[in-house]
Every structure is written in structure tokens, then in C-alpha cells.
Design a protein around this motif. Structure first.
Motif, mmCIF file in Angstrom:
data_model
loop_
_atom_site.group_PDB
_atom_site.id
_atom_site.type_symbol
_atom_site.label_atom_id
_atom_site.label_comp_id
_atom_site.label_asym_id
_atom_site.label_seq_id
_atom_site.Cartn_x
_atom_site.Cartn_y
_atom_site.Cartn_z
ATOM 1 N N UNK A 256 -18.736 -7.028 46.957
ATOM 2 C CA UNK A 256 -17.901 -7.154 48.139
ATOM 3 C C UNK A 256 -17.898 -5.839 48.892
ATOM 4 N N UNK A 257 -18.372 -5.874 50.135
ATOM 5 C CA UNK A 257 -18.516 -4.644 50.888
ATOM 6 C C UNK A 257 -17.569 -4.576 52.076
ATOM 7 N N UNK A 258 -16.818 -5.636 52.317
ATOM 8 C CA UNK A 258 -15.895 -5.655 53.433
ATOM 9 C C UNK A 258 -14.804 -4.606 53.223
ATOM 10 N N UNK A 259 -14.283 -4.007 54.324
ATOM 11 C CA UNK A 259 -13.223 -2.998 54.185
ATOM 12 C C UNK A 259 -11.969 -3.513 53.507
ATOM 13 N N UNK A 260 -11.769 -4.850 53.478
ATOM 14 C CA UNK A 260 -10.515 -5.337 52.904
ATOM 15 C C UNK A 260 -10.378 -5.030 51.426
ATOM 16 N N UNK A 261 -11.480 -4.808 50.717
ATOM 17 C CA UNK A 261 -11.352 -4.499 49.297
ATOM 18 C C UNK A 261 -10.578 -3.211 49.098
ATOM 19 N N UNK A 262 -10.747 -2.252 50.026
ATOM 20 C CA UNK A 262 -10.001 -0.995 49.953
ATOM 21 C C UNK A 262 -8.519 -1.265 50.153
ATOM 22 N N UNK A 263 -8.218 -2.128 51.107
ATOM 23 C CA UNK A 263 -6.830 -2.458 51.405
ATOM 24 C C UNK A 263 -6.144 -3.066 50.192
ATOM 25 N N UNK A 264 -6.825 -4.000 49.537
ATOM 26 C CA UNK A 264 -6.242 -4.659 48.374
ATOM 27 C C UNK A 264 -6.079 -3.680 47.222
ATOM 28 N N UNK A 265 -7.108 -2.880 46.982
ATOM 29 C CA UNK A 265 -7.035 -1.924 45.874
ATOM 30 C C UNK A 265 -5.856 -0.987 46.045
ATOM 31 N N UNK A 266 -5.694 -0.450 47.262
ATOM 32 C CA UNK A 266 -4.578 0.465 47.515
ATOM 33 C C UNK A 266 -3.246 -0.245 47.352
ATOM 34 N N UNK A 267 -3.121 -1.414 47.982
ATOM 35 C CA UNK A 267 -1.843 -2.119 47.950
ATOM 36 C C UNK A 267 -1.465 -2.543 46.543
ATOM 37 N N UNK A 268 -2.420 -3.087 45.803
ATOM 38 C CA UNK A 268 -2.125 -3.591 44.471
ATOM 39 C C UNK A 268 -1.946 -2.464 43.465
ATOM 40 N N UNK A 269 -2.745 -1.425 43.581
ATOM 41 C CA UNK A 269 -2.636 -0.312 42.634
ATOM 42 C C UNK A 269 -1.280 0.362 42.718
ATOM 43 N N UNK B 137 -11.147 -7.799 38.429
ATOM 44 C CA UNK B 137 -12.074 -8.936 38.440
ATOM 45 C C UNK B 137 -12.758 -9.049 39.791
ATOM 46 N N UNK B 138 -12.003 -8.801 40.846
ATOM 47 C CA UNK B 138 -12.544 -8.854 42.197
ATOM 48 C C UNK B 138 -13.614 -7.783 42.389
ATOM 49 N N UNK B 139 -13.322 -6.568 41.935
ATOM 50 C CA UNK B 139 -14.258 -5.464 42.099
ATOM 51 C C UNK B 139 -15.562 -5.708 41.341
ATOM 52 N N UNK B 140 -15.479 -6.442 40.238
ATOM 53 C CA UNK B 140 -16.683 -6.702 39.448
ATOM 54 C C UNK B 140 -17.362 -8.014 39.834
ATOM 55 N N UNK B 141 -16.871 -8.646 40.907
ATOM 56 C CA UNK B 141 -17.502 -9.864 41.396
ATOM 57 C C UNK B 141 -17.139 -11.111 40.619
ATOM 58 N N UNK B 142 -16.122 -11.050 39.761
ATOM 59 C CA UNK B 142 -15.690 -12.217 38.988
ATOM 60 C C UNK B 142 -14.548 -12.914 39.744
ATOM 61 N N UNK B 143 -14.918 -13.586 40.828
ATOM 62 C CA UNK B 143 -13.918 -14.103 41.764
ATOM 63 C C UNK B 143 -13.111 -15.268 41.195
ATOM 64 N N UNK B 144 -13.703 -16.056 40.314
ATOM 65 C CA UNK B 144 -12.950 -17.148 39.695
ATOM 66 C C UNK B 144 -11.825 -16.586 38.831
ATOM 67 N N UNK B 145 -12.141 -15.557 38.049
ATOM 68 C CA UNK B 145 -11.115 -14.904 37.227
ATOM 69 C C UNK B 145 -10.068 -14.241 38.113
ATOM 70 N N UNK B 146 -10.532 -13.599 39.196
ATOM 71 C CA UNK B 146 -9.601 -12.948 40.117
ATOM 72 C C UNK B 146 -8.639 -13.969 40.711
ATOM 73 N N UNK B 147 -9.179 -15.119 41.140
ATOM 74 C CA UNK B 147 -8.341 -16.163 41.730
ATOM 75 C C UNK B 147 -7.295 -16.641 40.733
ATOM 76 N N UNK B 148 -7.698 -16.799 39.471
ATOM 77 C CA UNK B 148 -6.740 -17.242 38.448
ATOM 78 C C UNK B 148 -5.619 -16.223 38.266
ATOM 79 N N UNK B 149 -5.972 -14.936 38.277
ATOM 80 C CA UNK B 149 -4.950 -13.896 38.123
ATOM 81 C C UNK B 149 -3.981 -13.900 39.301
#
Length: 279
Positions: free
Chosen positions: A1-14, A208-220
Motif C-alpha cells: 500500500x503506497x497511498x498517503x493514507x497509510x501514514x495517516x492511519x499509522x499515526x492515528x492508531x499508534x 496486518x495492513x502494513x504487511x498486506x494482510x488485508x483480510x486479517x486487518x479487516x477482521x481486527x
């Protein structure tokens, strides 16, 4: 995932744990980068040393307002004659937090903990260093704040091994280390002890999202939403995970719902981009 939103989620969730007791802070990528710019000018006043070699670390952005700088100067002048330095440190730390200068705030939070080493004070110091760690981009800053964060949280866990927020945040300091699996194992230990501990679940979703495991991420993220239906970060993460899984209709519903709820400009912009991408 290369979209800028991954940074937004990482910051917000962390920062989920810290945000339980602090106003929500969402930081743009550009703002994060500014925190690590090298100071071009010397500080207006010499930072106070706590006697242990820990001086306030220089930070250029975001800059203090003129009024905040005036308040800081006045507080620093009081330190030399103050009988209760912790009271002044408390005010300085709060001033820096209000200015989103967590690197500087952490220095004073640590001074308070060193002078009065309660679990609460070490937790606060750890939380504030964790903020600085999460926002740092330059490797030397990441390393410095990582070490500080771990040291503070270890103090907490020595006194209270069941402080799950400390353990959760401590786990996240290992994500970019030589032992990234340690983060996963520690987070799993947390949810084994408390299956509904929202910050640990959210962080597992992010990893899970960062490692591309989107099904696991969705479940979490779904699990986090069941615990707290108002968790906008979980909804955001779920929406993006569903896009990656090809579930665009479900993702659209989530983002349309989010658009009605979010108010922070950065999030509004990101939600609009997401909706545009799945038309």
C-alpha cells in the motif's frame, strides 16, 4: 500500500492509547517531516538541565506562538528560584503538549518522573516520548525516542506488570527494530490477557495492513468497531482494507458514513479521496 493514507492511519492508531486522555491530534505527512528539521537558529533560552544530563531537545516545528514563547521564558526564569520545580515542569510540559511539541514535552515529563517516580508519572513520560517516537522520521530521532519510550514503560511495568497500555505501546517500538515479531507477540499477549483491549486490537490491524494482510486487518478493525462503534480510526482502516480486498460497495458505505462524522480537515480530505477512488 503506497497511498498517503497509510501514514495517516499509522499515526492515528499508534497514538490510540495516548488519545484516551488527550485531545485527538491528526498529523499530515508534511507536518511530521517538519518535526525533524535541523534548527537553523539557536534557542532563545538555554534549556534547563535536570542534573542527569537530559537537556531539552531542539525542535523547530511546529514553532511556539509569540504568547507561548513568552510563557515559556517566564516559566524557565522561575525555575532557578522555585522550591517545587516539578510544579514548573508540569506547566512547561503542558505548554509544549498544547503546541504539539511532544519531543520537548517529554523531556519535562521525564524530569517530573525522575523527581517523583510514581507509576502515573512514568506512564505520562512514556506516553509523551511515544508521541515523539511516532512522529519522528529521522533515524537518529527514532532511535533516541525509542530508547526513552522503552525505558519509561519498563519503569511502569516493573511497578505494575498488568498495565496493558504500557505493554501495547512498548510492543509498537519493536515494529521497525531487528525483532519486529516481538511486537506481534507482545500484542497477542495483551489480547490474551484482555481480549477486548482496543488499542492492541487496533495496532494488530495496522500491522496486518502494513504487511498486506488485508483480510486479517479487516477482521481486527471489525472487532474494534464491535467494541467501540464510534472508533473512526477503525472505520477508516476497515474501509481501506475492504478497498484492497475488492469489496468496494462495502467500502463506499463506510466512507459515506465517515464523511458525516469526521470534522478534522485532513481526515475529511482523505475520506473524499477514498470515495473518489471507488466511484
Amino acid at each position: 500500500m503506497k497511498r498517503p493514507f497509510i501514514i495517516l492511519i499509522v499515526v492515528a492508531v499508534a497514538l490510540t492509547g495516548f488519545l484516551y486522555s488527550r485531545p485527538k491530534v491528526v498529523v499530515k505527512d508534511e507536518a511530521k517531516a517538519n518535526r525533524d528539521k535541523v534548527a537553523e537558529n539557536k534557542p532563545a533560552s538555554k534549556p534547563e538541565d535536570d542534573g542527569h544530563g537530559h537537556e531539552e531537545e531542539a525542535s523547530q516545528a511546529p514553532k511556539l506562538s509569540a504568547e507561548q514563547q513568552k510563557q515559556l521564558t517566564a516559566l524557565q526564569q522561575k525555575l532557578s528560584s522555585a522550591s517545587d520545580k516539578n510544579a514548573i515542569y508540569e506547566q512547561i510540559a503542558e505548554l509544549y503538549v498544547n503546541a504539539n511539541r511532544f519531543d520537548s514535552a517529554a523531556v519535562y515529563a521525564e524530569k517530573i518522573a525522575l523527581a517523583n517516580p510514581t507509576t502515573e508519572n512514568w506512564m505520562r513520560a512514556g506516553d509523551t516520548y511515544y508521541q515523539a517516537f511516532t512522529l519522528a522520521l529521522r533515524q537518529e530521532n527514532v532511535q533516541s525516542f525509542t530508547e526513552k519510550t522503552r525505558a519509561c514503560y519498563q519503569k511502569v511495568l516493573e511497578k505494575n506488570p498488568r498495565q496493558l497500555q504500557a505493554k501495547t505501546n512498548l510492543a509498537m517500538t519493536y515494529v521497525q527494530s531487528d525483532s519486529p515479531m516481538q511486537a506481534i507477540m507482545m500484542l497477542r499477549e495483551v489480547i490474551t490477557e484482555e481480549p477486548n483491549f482496543e488499542p492492541a486490537i487496533m495496532n494488530l490491524g495496522v500491522l496486518s495492513m502494513q504487511s498486506g494482510q488485508y483480510a486479517k486487518a479487516a477482521d481486527r478493525f471489525k472487532q474494534a468497531i464491535r467494541i467501540n462503534p464510534n472508533n473512526l480510526n477503525a472505520l477508516l482502516g476497515l474501509g481501506y482494507s475492504l478497498i484492497e480486498l475488492g469489496e468496494k460497495a462495502q467500502a463506499r458505505t463506510i466512507f459515506e458514513d465517515l464523511k458525516k462524522k469526521v470534522k478534522e480537515p485532513t481526515l475529511v480530505e482523505e475520506v473524499n479521496k477514498a470515495l473518489e477512488s471507488i466511484k
